[in-house]
Scaffold this motif. Sequence first.
Motif, PDB file in Angstrom:
ATOM      1  N   VAL A  25     -23.021 -26.540 -11.634  1.00  0.00           N
ATOM      2  CA  VAL A  25     -22.215 -25.769 -12.577  1.00  0.00           C
ATOM      3  C   VAL A  25     -21.292 -24.775 -11.886  1.00  0.00           C
ATOM      4  CG1 VAL A  25     -22.358 -24.003 -14.390  1.00  0.00           C
ATOM      5  CG2 VAL A  25     -23.777 -26.050 -14.526  1.00  0.00           C
ATOM      6  N   ALA A  26     -21.805 -23.975 -10.956  1.00  0.00           N
ATOM      7  CA  ALA A  26     -20.987 -22.919 -10.362  1.00  0.00           C
ATOM      8  C   ALA A  26     -19.798 -23.500  -9.604  1.00  0.00           C
ATOM      9  CB  ALA A  26     -21.841 -22.049  -9.445  1.00  0.00           C
ATOM     10  N   THR A  27     -20.032 -24.540  -8.808  1.00  0.00           N
ATOM     11  CA  THR A  27     -18.943 -25.142  -8.036  1.00  0.00           C
ATOM     12  C   THR A  27     -17.909 -25.778  -8.947  1.00  0.00           C
ATOM     13  OG1 THR A  27     -20.335 -25.515  -6.097  1.00  0.00           O
ATOM     14  CG2 THR A  27     -18.386 -26.909  -6.320  1.00  0.00           C
ATOM     15  N   VAL A  28     -18.355 -26.506  -9.962  1.00  0.00           N
ATOM     16  CA  VAL A  28     -17.421 -27.150 -10.891  1.00  0.00           C
ATOM     17  C   VAL A  28     -16.600 -26.113 -11.636  1.00  0.00           C
ATOM     18  CG1 VAL A  28     -17.273 -28.552 -12.991  1.00  0.00           C
ATOM     19  CG2 VAL A  28     -18.788 -29.257 -11.120  1.00  0.00           C
ATOM     20  N   THR A  50     -30.711 -30.324 -12.824  1.00  0.00           N
ATOM     21  CA  THR A  50     -29.269 -30.439 -13.029  1.00  0.00           C
ATOM     22  C   THR A  50     -28.977 -31.749 -13.743  1.00  0.00           C
ATOM     23  OG1 THR A  50     -28.826 -29.222 -10.987  1.00  0.00           O
ATOM     24  CG2 THR A  50     -27.001 -30.483 -11.933  1.00  0.00           C
ATOM     25  N   ILE A  51     -28.181 -31.686 -14.796  1.00  0.00           N
ATOM     26  CA  ILE A  51     -27.777 -32.892 -15.504  1.00  0.00           C
ATOM     27  C   ILE A  51     -26.261 -32.907 -15.636  1.00  0.00           C
ATOM     28  CG2 ILE A  51     -29.930 -33.009 -16.814  1.00  0.00           C
ATOM     29  CD1 ILE A  51     -28.279 -32.105 -19.296  1.00  0.00           C
ATOM     30  N   ALA A  52     -25.714 -34.090 -15.864  1.00  0.00           N
ATOM     31  CA  ALA A  52     -24.303 -34.249 -16.213  1.00  0.00           C
ATOM     32  C   ALA A  52     -24.176 -35.525 -17.012  1.00  0.00           C
ATOM     33  CB  ALA A  52     -23.425 -34.303 -14.969  1.00  0.00           C
ATOM     34  N   GLY A  53     -23.348 -35.489 -18.041  1.00  0.00           N
ATOM     35  CA  GLY A  53     -23.134 -36.680 -18.847  1.00  0.00           C
ATOM     36  C   GLY A  53     -22.108 -36.420 -19.918  1.00  0.00           C
ATOM     37  N   PRO A  54     -21.556 -37.493 -20.490  1.00  0.00           N
ATOM     38  CA  PRO A  54     -20.596 -37.341 -21.584  1.00  0.00           C
ATOM     39  C   PRO A  54     -21.265 -36.776 -22.826  1.00  0.00           C
ATOM     40  CG  PRO A  54     -21.104 -39.652 -21.200  1.00  0.00           C
ATOM     41  CD  PRO A  54     -21.761 -38.901 -20.102  1.00  0.00           C
ATOM     42  N   ALA A  55     -20.523 -35.911 -23.521  1.00  0.00           N
ATOM     43  CA  ALA A  55     -21.061 -35.245 -24.694  1.00  0.00           C
ATOM     44  C   ALA A  55     -21.048 -36.142 -25.919  1.00  0.00           C
ATOM     45  CB  ALA A  55     -20.269 -33.974 -24.984  1.00  0.00           C
ATOM     46  N   VAL A  56     -22.142 -36.103 -26.660  1.00  0.00           N
ATOM     47  CA  VAL A  56     -22.174 -36.527 -28.059  1.00  0.00           C
ATOM     48  C   VAL A  56     -22.344 -35.238 -28.847  1.00  0.00           C
ATOM     49  CG1 VAL A  56     -23.503 -37.709 -29.848  1.00  0.00           C
ATOM     50  CG2 VAL A  56     -23.099 -38.819 -27.643  1.00  0.00           C
ATOM     51  N   THR A  57     -21.414 -34.943 -29.738  1.00  0.00           N
ATOM     52  CA  THR A  57     -21.418 -33.649 -30.420  1.00  0.00           C
ATOM     53  C   THR A  57     -21.962 -33.766 -31.840  1.00  0.00           C
ATOM     54  OG1 THR A  57     -19.165 -33.898 -31.274  1.00  0.00           O
ATOM     55  CG2 THR A  57     -19.418 -32.920 -29.080  1.00  0.00           C
ATOM     56  N   ALA A 166     -24.926 -29.135 -16.542  1.00  0.00           N
ATOM     57  CA  ALA A 166     -25.839 -28.032 -16.844  1.00  0.00           C
ATOM     58  C   ALA A 166     -26.901 -27.928 -15.762  1.00  0.00           C
ATOM     59  CB  ALA A 166     -26.488 -28.232 -18.216  1.00  0.00           C
ATOM     60  N   ASP A 167     -27.203 -26.687 -15.360  1.00  0.00           N
ATOM     61  CA  ASP A 167     -28.268 -26.453 -14.383  1.00  0.00           C
ATOM     62  C   ASP A 167     -28.815 -25.048 -14.595  1.00  0.00           C
ATOM     63  OD1 ASP A 167     -26.421 -24.722 -13.168  1.00  0.00           O
ATOM     64  OD2 ASP A 167     -25.956 -26.090 -11.526  1.00  0.00           O
ATOM     65  N   ASP A 168     -29.471 -24.490 -13.590  1.00  0.00           N
ATOM     66  CA  ASP A 168     -30.073 -23.167 -13.735  1.00  0.00           C
ATOM     67  C   ASP A 168     -29.044 -22.076 -13.995  1.00  0.00           C
ATOM     68  OD1 ASP A 168     -32.495 -24.353 -13.263  1.00  0.00           O
ATOM     69  OD2 ASP A 168     -32.768 -23.537 -11.251  1.00  0.00           O
ATOM     70  N   ASP A 169     -27.783 -22.317 -13.640  1.00  0.00           N
ATOM     71  CA  ASP A 169     -26.734 -21.311 -13.819  1.00  0.00           C
ATOM     72  C   ASP A 169     -26.086 -21.353 -15.190  1.00  0.00           C
ATOM     73  OD1 ASP A 169     -27.105 -20.352 -11.241  1.00  0.00           O
ATOM     74  OD2 ASP A 169     -25.595 -21.685 -10.383  1.00  0.00           O
TER      75      ASP A 169
END
Length: 233
Positions: A25-28, A50-57, A166-169
């Motif tokens: 998160v912080a670097t991005v 840490t996760i990353a993925g396309p959003a389903v809203t 999303a991660d600890d930050d």
Amino acid sequence: MPGTIVTDVPRPDEGGVAALRGYGVATVHEAMGRVGSLGPELRPIQQGVTIAGPAVTALCWPGDNLMIHAAVEQCSRGDVLVVATASPATHGMFGDLFATALMHRGVRGVVVDAGVRDTATLRELGFPAWSRYVSAEGTVKATAGSVNMPVVLAGQQVRAGDVVVADDDGVVVVRRERVAETVRASAARAEREDAARAAFSQGELGLDRYGLRQRLADLGVGYGAWADIPEAQ
């Protein structure tokens, strides 16, 4: 546009998503020019994930999680469910039963701009969650909302298919059109940070590496011995 469920949203390249997850998160956030953060109030219920993925809203009414049920059907492997409410809510909108259903579909995690509950069970399941509150307060299933329409969390618009990291930050959102650009910028920032880390480990100071001594001088900051500065004593 409440009462709408969009079923065929675009999703970004999986390679780009994986790369963003690796940077965190912080670097991005910094690489994008310090935009996209969903703020310090959305916090993880777990640590070290840490996760990353396309959003389903999903847009829900406060205290009503009907549209989360509708959103589950629209989730695919690798997605991140993002839940917003039409006005502020503290209810426990999401719990372990939703997590069980989403794990079956390969969903990576959830971001809820309200409350989550069953947090101990969520950690046992290994299903990551970020939320504004932890709350046992229950919900109803009675009011129409939307799925895969743009939502707003912490003043940031999140569209279906945007990448959520999303991660600890905390949580940051990358617009799907900017994924490749952000990966390049994140790689460059990570390289600079690696070089700085190596230099700091050898004793170099940030004052020198970043040219900050001149900045202090330009701001009128001076140095003096303790004995010469009565105000410090």
